[in-house]
Design a protein around this motif. Structure first.
Motif, PDB file in Angstrom:
ATOM      1  N   VAL A 132     -10.899   2.336   0.107  1.00  0.00           N
ATOM      2  CA  VAL A 132     -10.375   3.667   0.399  1.00  0.00           C
ATOM      3  C   VAL A 132     -11.261   4.306   1.457  1.00  0.00           C
ATOM      4  O   VAL A 132     -12.490   4.300   1.324  1.00  0.00           O
ATOM      5  CB  VAL A 132     -10.356   4.538  -0.878  1.00  0.00           C
ATOM      6  N   VAL A 166      -8.935  -3.688  -0.784  1.00  0.00           N
ATOM      7  CA  VAL A 166      -8.674  -2.684   0.252  1.00  0.00           C
ATOM      8  C   VAL A 166      -9.548  -1.463  -0.033  1.00  0.00           C
ATOM      9  O   VAL A 166      -9.342  -0.774  -1.036  1.00  0.00           O
ATOM     10  CB  VAL A 166      -7.199  -2.269   0.271  1.00  0.00           C
ATOM     11  N   ALA A 177      -5.962   3.453   4.923  1.00  0.00           N
ATOM     12  CA  ALA A 177      -6.771   2.279   4.579  1.00  0.00           C
ATOM     13  C   ALA A 177      -7.206   1.564   5.844  1.00  0.00           C
ATOM     14  O   ALA A 177      -6.542   1.637   6.879  1.00  0.00           O
ATOM     15  CB  ALA A 177      -5.970   1.327   3.696  1.00  0.00           C
ATOM     16  N   PHE A 189      -6.059  -0.088  -4.997  1.00  0.00           N
ATOM     17  CA  PHE A 189      -6.532  -0.578  -3.703  1.00  0.00           C
ATOM     18  C   PHE A 189      -7.655  -1.598  -3.898  1.00  0.00           C
ATOM     19  O   PHE A 189      -7.702  -2.625  -3.218  1.00  0.00           O
ATOM     20  CB  PHE A 189      -7.031   0.582  -2.834  1.00  0.00           C
ATOM     21  N   LEU A 220       0.828  -1.207   0.000  1.00  0.00           N
ATOM     22  CA  LEU A 220       0.000   0.000   0.000  1.00  0.00           C
ATOM     23  C   LEU A 220       0.863   1.258   0.000  1.00  0.00           C
ATOM     24  O   LEU A 220       0.531   2.251  -0.672  1.00  0.00           O
ATOM     25  CB  LEU A 220      -0.925  -0.001   1.214  1.00  0.00           C
TER      26      LEU A 220
END
Length: 322
Positions: A290, A288, A120, A283, A44
């Motif tokens: 945001v 993942v 995140a 992401f 990330l």
């Protein structure tokens, strides 16, 4: 004459300070990840560094400084120069939970870091070794209830988020098993694939690709709904354990004495990147989400860190400090 010289010196400082803030950044920035390369936090960080560098007009170089559950790298930021050229990309381990785990911790994440913002809030996945023969979470938890300490969880190291997760699950269910800290997520996951440990709880970016490839069996994910990237994997609530909802928050912070103008520049750059299509798509490919704009800023992160320190002190009160 002495008074005149002191006045001139003070005026010079005041003249330089805004100028420095206006020209920031004038050279490359280091984004320090306090963990080994290859883990979710590192992945990330590299995505964000690429995009934030474009916004700030300077390269952002990701540097990995692992060790001591993320504390070594965190301390380097805290003891470094407060100029905004070293940014911490940390997570809930060294930025909150570590205070409850280590006797020799020399910093307080609530007061020694200036928050920039939340990056995140990553769901967690519990995965079992294929060799265990377990294919659902109820069976895995029944195995723990029956076999106790013979059931093993591999983790990335004492104090890492993958180490905190099984401890929290066992705390919530009142069960006992053996938590085995490794030196990094890689070795723990290799032993999961090989069947040398029974389970691992880690972030989506680490375990879902292995589940999709057939190397491990994902049993459940945290969150309110199933993930589009793994529609066959139920949530913990669907699997019968709604009490476990841990996600791993990742965040940016800098030295506590960093200029407010520099902090504001970084806050704005982070918000721009998290709103970009590039970061959003990257992401999303890792499952993942945001974070919404309303909770990205330093105010929310400061409150979150304080609350998390208190939460983990309660959860880990029976774990001997190292």
């Amino acid at each position: 004459m002495k008074t005149l010289l002191l006045g001139l010196a003070a005026a010079a400082v005041l003249a330089v300070a805004p100028s420095t803030a206006q020209t920031y950044p004038s050279r490359p920035i280091t984004m320090l990840v306090p963990f080994a390369a290859g883990g979710t936090t590192d992945v990330l960080a590299r995505i964000l560094a690429e995009d934030m560098g474009k916004t700030l007009g300077q390269n952002i170089i990701v540097e990995n400084v692992g060790g001591a559950g993320g504390r070594s790298g965190t301390e380097r930021v805290i003891r470094g120069e407060p100029d905004g050229y070293t940014i911490l990309f940390g997570n809930m381990g060294p930025m909150a939970a570590s205070k409850a785990l280590f006797k020799d911790q020399r910093y307080d994440p609530r007061t020694d870091l200036a928050p920039i913002g939340l990056v995140a809030d990553v769901p967690m996945v519990i995965a079992a070794s294929r060799k265990s023969g377990v294919t659902d979470l109820k069976a895995f938890m029944a195995k723990i209830k029956t076999e106790g300490d013979k059931v093993t969880f591999g983790t990335a190291g004492f104090g890492a988020t993958s180490d905190l997760a099984p401890r929290l699950l066992l705390h919530l269910t009142g069960l006992k098993s053996t938590v085995v800290p490794y030196k990094g997520a890689g070795p723990a996951i290799q032993d999961l694939i090989g069947g040398f440990v029974d389970g691992v709880i880690d972030q989506t970016a680490t375990l879902l690709p292995l589940h999709s490839g057939g190397s491990v069996t994902a049993l459940a994910v945290t969150g309110d709904s199933r993930l589009p990237q793994a529609p066959d994997v139920p949530t913990f609530a669907e699997a019968g354990f709604p009490e476990f909802g841990m996600k791993v928050w990742n965040a940016l912070a800098v030295h506590k004495d960093t200029s407010p103008a520099v902090v504001a520049r970084l806050v704005a750059a982070l918000d721009t990147s998290l709103s970009s299509e590039f970061v959003g798509k990257r992401f999303e490919s890792l499952a993942v989400p945001v974070p919404p704009a309303a909770i990205r800023g330093p105010g929310h992160l400061g409150t979150l860190v304080a609350a998390e320190v208190s939460r983990w002190e309660a959860v880990l009160k029976d774990v001997p400090k190292q």
